[in-house]
Motif scaffolding. Structure first.
Motif, mmCIF file in Angstrom:
data_model
loop_
_atom_site.group_PDB
_atom_site.id
_atom_site.type_symbol
_atom_site.label_atom_id
_atom_site.label_comp_id
_atom_site.label_asym_id
_atom_site.label_seq_id
_atom_site.Cartn_x
_atom_site.Cartn_y
_atom_site.Cartn_z
ATOM 1 N N LEU A 1 0.833 -1.215 0.000
ATOM 2 C CA LEU A 1 0.000 0.000 0.000
ATOM 3 C C LEU A 1 0.863 1.260 0.000
ATOM 4 C CD1 LEU A 1 -2.789 -1.317 2.372
ATOM 5 C CD2 LEU A 1 -3.138 -0.574 0.009
ATOM 6 N N HIS B 1 1.877 1.645 -3.411
ATOM 7 C CA HIS B 1 0.764 2.173 -4.232
ATOM 8 C C HIS B 1 0.707 3.701 -4.139
ATOM 9 C CE1 HIS B 1 -0.490 -1.712 -5.247
ATOM 10 N NE2 HIS B 1 -1.550 -1.870 -4.509
ATOM 11 N N LYS C 1 3.480 5.014 -6.173
ATOM 12 C CA LYS C 1 3.200 4.901 -7.611
ATOM 13 C C LYS C 1 2.260 6.005 -8.082
ATOM 14 C CE LYS C 1 4.026 -0.041 -7.979
ATOM 15 N NZ LYS C 1 3.445 -1.384 -7.934
ATOM 16 N N VAL D 1 -15.062 15.116 -2.689
ATOM 17 C CA VAL D 1 -14.926 14.996 -4.143
ATOM 18 C C VAL D 1 -16.284 14.945 -4.838
ATOM 19 C CG1 VAL D 1 -12.683 13.852 -3.951
ATOM 20 C CG2 VAL D 1 -14.737 12.457 -4.188
ATOM 21 N N LEU D 2 -17.342 14.612 -4.085
ATOM 22 C CA LEU D 2 -18.681 14.535 -4.693
ATOM 23 C C LEU D 2 -19.482 15.822 -4.536
ATOM 24 C CD1 LEU D 2 -19.772 10.913 -3.742
ATOM 25 C CD2 LEU D 2 -18.909 11.760 -5.933
ATOM 26 N N TRP E 1 -16.559 20.882 -5.791
ATOM 27 C CA TRP E 1 -15.337 20.239 -6.283
ATOM 28 C C TRP E 1 -14.954 20.836 -7.647
ATOM 29 C CZ3 TRP E 1 -11.536 17.502 -4.325
ATOM 30 C CH2 TRP E 1 -10.674 16.786 -5.162
ATOM 31 N N GLY F 1 -12.039 18.298 -11.190
ATOM 32 C CA GLY F 1 -12.291 17.332 -12.252
ATOM 33 C C GLY F 1 -12.305 15.886 -11.797
ATOM 34 N N VAL F 2 -12.556 15.007 -12.765
ATOM 35 C CA VAL F 2 -12.755 13.581 -12.490
ATOM 36 C C VAL F 2 -11.442 12.898 -12.098
ATOM 37 C CG1 VAL F 2 -13.393 11.386 -13.549
ATOM 38 C CG2 VAL F 2 -14.769 13.414 -14.003
ATOM 39 N N GLU F 3 -10.362 13.190 -12.834
ATOM 40 C CA GLU F 3 -9.096 12.506 -12.552
ATOM 41 C C GLU F 3 -8.650 12.718 -11.114
ATOM 42 O OE1 GLU F 3 -5.685 11.952 -15.409
ATOM 43 O OE2 GLU F 3 -4.870 13.568 -14.181
ATOM 44 N N ALA G 1 -10.496 13.578 -8.628
ATOM 45 C CA ALA G 1 -11.447 12.942 -7.700
ATOM 46 C C ALA G 1 -11.101 11.463 -7.526
ATOM 47 C CB ALA G 1 -12.871 13.097 -8.223
ATOM 48 N N ILE G 2 -10.771 10.816 -8.639
ATOM 49 C CA ILE G 2 -10.420 9.388 -8.572
ATOM 50 C C ILE G 2 -9.099 9.190 -7.829
ATOM 51 C CG2 ILE G 2 -9.705 7.412 -9.983
ATOM 52 C CD1 ILE G 2 -11.814 8.282 -12.025
ATOM 53 N N THR H 1 -9.765 9.569 -4.172
ATOM 54 C CA THR H 1 -10.495 8.433 -3.611
ATOM 55 C C THR H 1 -9.586 7.213 -3.440
ATOM 56 O OG1 THR H 1 -12.446 9.210 -4.799
ATOM 57 C CG2 THR H 1 -12.525 6.975 -3.937
ATOM 58 N N LEU H 2 -8.786 6.922 -4.464
ATOM 59 C CA LEU H 2 -7.916 5.747 -4.377
ATOM 60 C C LEU H 2 -6.858 5.933 -3.287
ATOM 61 C CD1 LEU H 2 -7.367 4.689 -8.116
ATOM 62 C CD2 LEU H 2 -8.781 3.556 -6.389
ATOM 63 N N ARG I 1 -8.313 5.498 0.020
ATOM 64 C CA ARG I 1 -8.532 4.077 0.284
ATOM 65 C C ARG I 1 -7.233 3.369 0.679
ATOM 66 N NH1 ARG I 1 -12.388 0.207 -0.337
ATOM 67 N NH2 ARG I 1 -11.579 -1.844 -0.796
ATOM 68 N N PHE I 2 -6.112 3.729 0.066
ATOM 69 C CA PHE I 2 -4.834 3.101 0.429
ATOM 70 C C PHE I 2 -4.501 3.372 1.908
ATOM 71 C CE2 PHE I 2 -3.462 3.803 -4.268
ATOM 72 C CZ PHE I 2 -4.167 2.668 -4.655
#
Lengths: 226, 226
Positions: free
Chosen positions: A98, A101, A104, A170-171, A175, A178-180, A182-183, A186-187, A190-191
């Protein structure tokens, strides 16, 4: 007894290896947070490369545990410790993954910073909590004492709260990234959240060894794993 | 020898339990995909509830493995099988959790469907690949044969490719479904991708037991875990 002494000596080595792994994971996650917040490419690269060292210890622990179990003259406590060590080692290896991650993600967006400026303090805080959790994980492994369990549960609650809050952020209509982004947010969130859960899982394992009861610590029983 | 027979009898029970777990995980993921694509709330709820049954088998396998190891008169192969069973059981339990994560996502967006209409075939395909992987996982566990390994590696590659493709889809300028849907899509995609990885990890474990070499299957050696 010779065989038992041998098992104990090997168990001691496994124990040292687990403590060493925890330290490496601690450093990796601290550096990953730093690489993330400063878009530090060479640091990110270093963490990704050094994850191999953590994986190597994991393999070595597995090998040692198989040899310990081959002694065929173990006390029930030694068997329980060996099995618990195997599982803790797997979990620490995942925590190292993690951290890699996160690194990365930092590398992927370089030379940009992967999180928006106004969320930097939030991820800095997640990094701090991750550090507190992994430090306490190390203390629990090293001492076998469960006195840090309540603090870990508190750390984990705060991590979960930030994780949920970031989802709302992010929702929200405000915000602007943008989408990138936000993702990414979120990721990454989560890590960190998974990292904390794994730390708590290890404390539960130690509790199992110490008390002989699975999930004996009510504070630590509500973890959702994947 | 009596003790060895006892260990074998218990190992046989553990083996049955692993096969049973694989079947339950297979059903759970199939139903989760169905609940996701049809926004079927009661099916989603059922999967989430039944995850407890998978967790219970995991606990029972751990207990049985500890008892097997207590026999203190095991052959090296029996020890290796017991340790591998413990790890496979943990991995299957995680696969069950991932099916439950998909179901929770379906529940969260009910009565809406959690993925946009045009991505339904993509997730249907991910569901199919997940099914193929977990079926082959079951065959590998049941027979100890590695003849399905190459197919699993192919399944896993296709899953990874879809996972990457979905990232591009939600980040493309043509994406019309907003941030929430992009995040849902990314997380769901990750659950399927992790599910496939875990299946492959189990095949690697079986390879370890059969060949005595960790990561002996070159086709299955490139999995990134967390």
């Amino acid at each position: 007894m010779v065989v038992e002494d041998l098992a104990n000596r090997r168990l001691l080595k496994v124990h040292h290896n687990l403590v060493e792994m925890t330290h490496l994971v601690e450093v990796a996650m601290n550096e990953a947070t730093s690489a993330l917040l400063n878009a530090d490419l060479s640091l990110a690269q270093k963490i990704i490369t050094q994850d191999d060292a953590i994986n190597a210890i994991n393999n070595s622990i597995e090998q040692n545990c198989l040899e310990i179990l081959s002694a065929n003259d173990l006390t029930p406590t030694e068997i329980r410790m060996t099995v618990a060590s195997l599982r803790m080692s797997t979990t620490l290896e995942r925590m190292g993954d993690l951290a890699a991650h996160v690194a990365k993600q930092a590398r992927l967006r370089y030379p940009q910073v992967s999180v928006p400026d106004e969320l930097k303090p939030t991820f800095a805080r997640m990094g701090e909590i991750a550090n507190e959790i992994v430090k306490r994980t190390g203390q629990v492994i090293e001492t076998g004492s469960l006195q840090f369990a309540a603090d870990m549960a508190k750390n984990d609650e705060e991590m979960d709260a930030i994780h949920r809050e970031l989802f709302s952020t992010v929702l929200s209509p405000e915000w602007r990234h943008g989408v990138e982004s936000a993702i990414d947010t979120t990721l990454l969130s989560r890590f960190y959240e998974r990292f904390a859960d794994h730390g708590v899982t290890i404390a539960r394992r130690v509790a199992f060894v110490v008390t002989g009861e699975a999930y004996g610590m009510s504070d630590l029983s509500q973890i959702d794993e994947d």
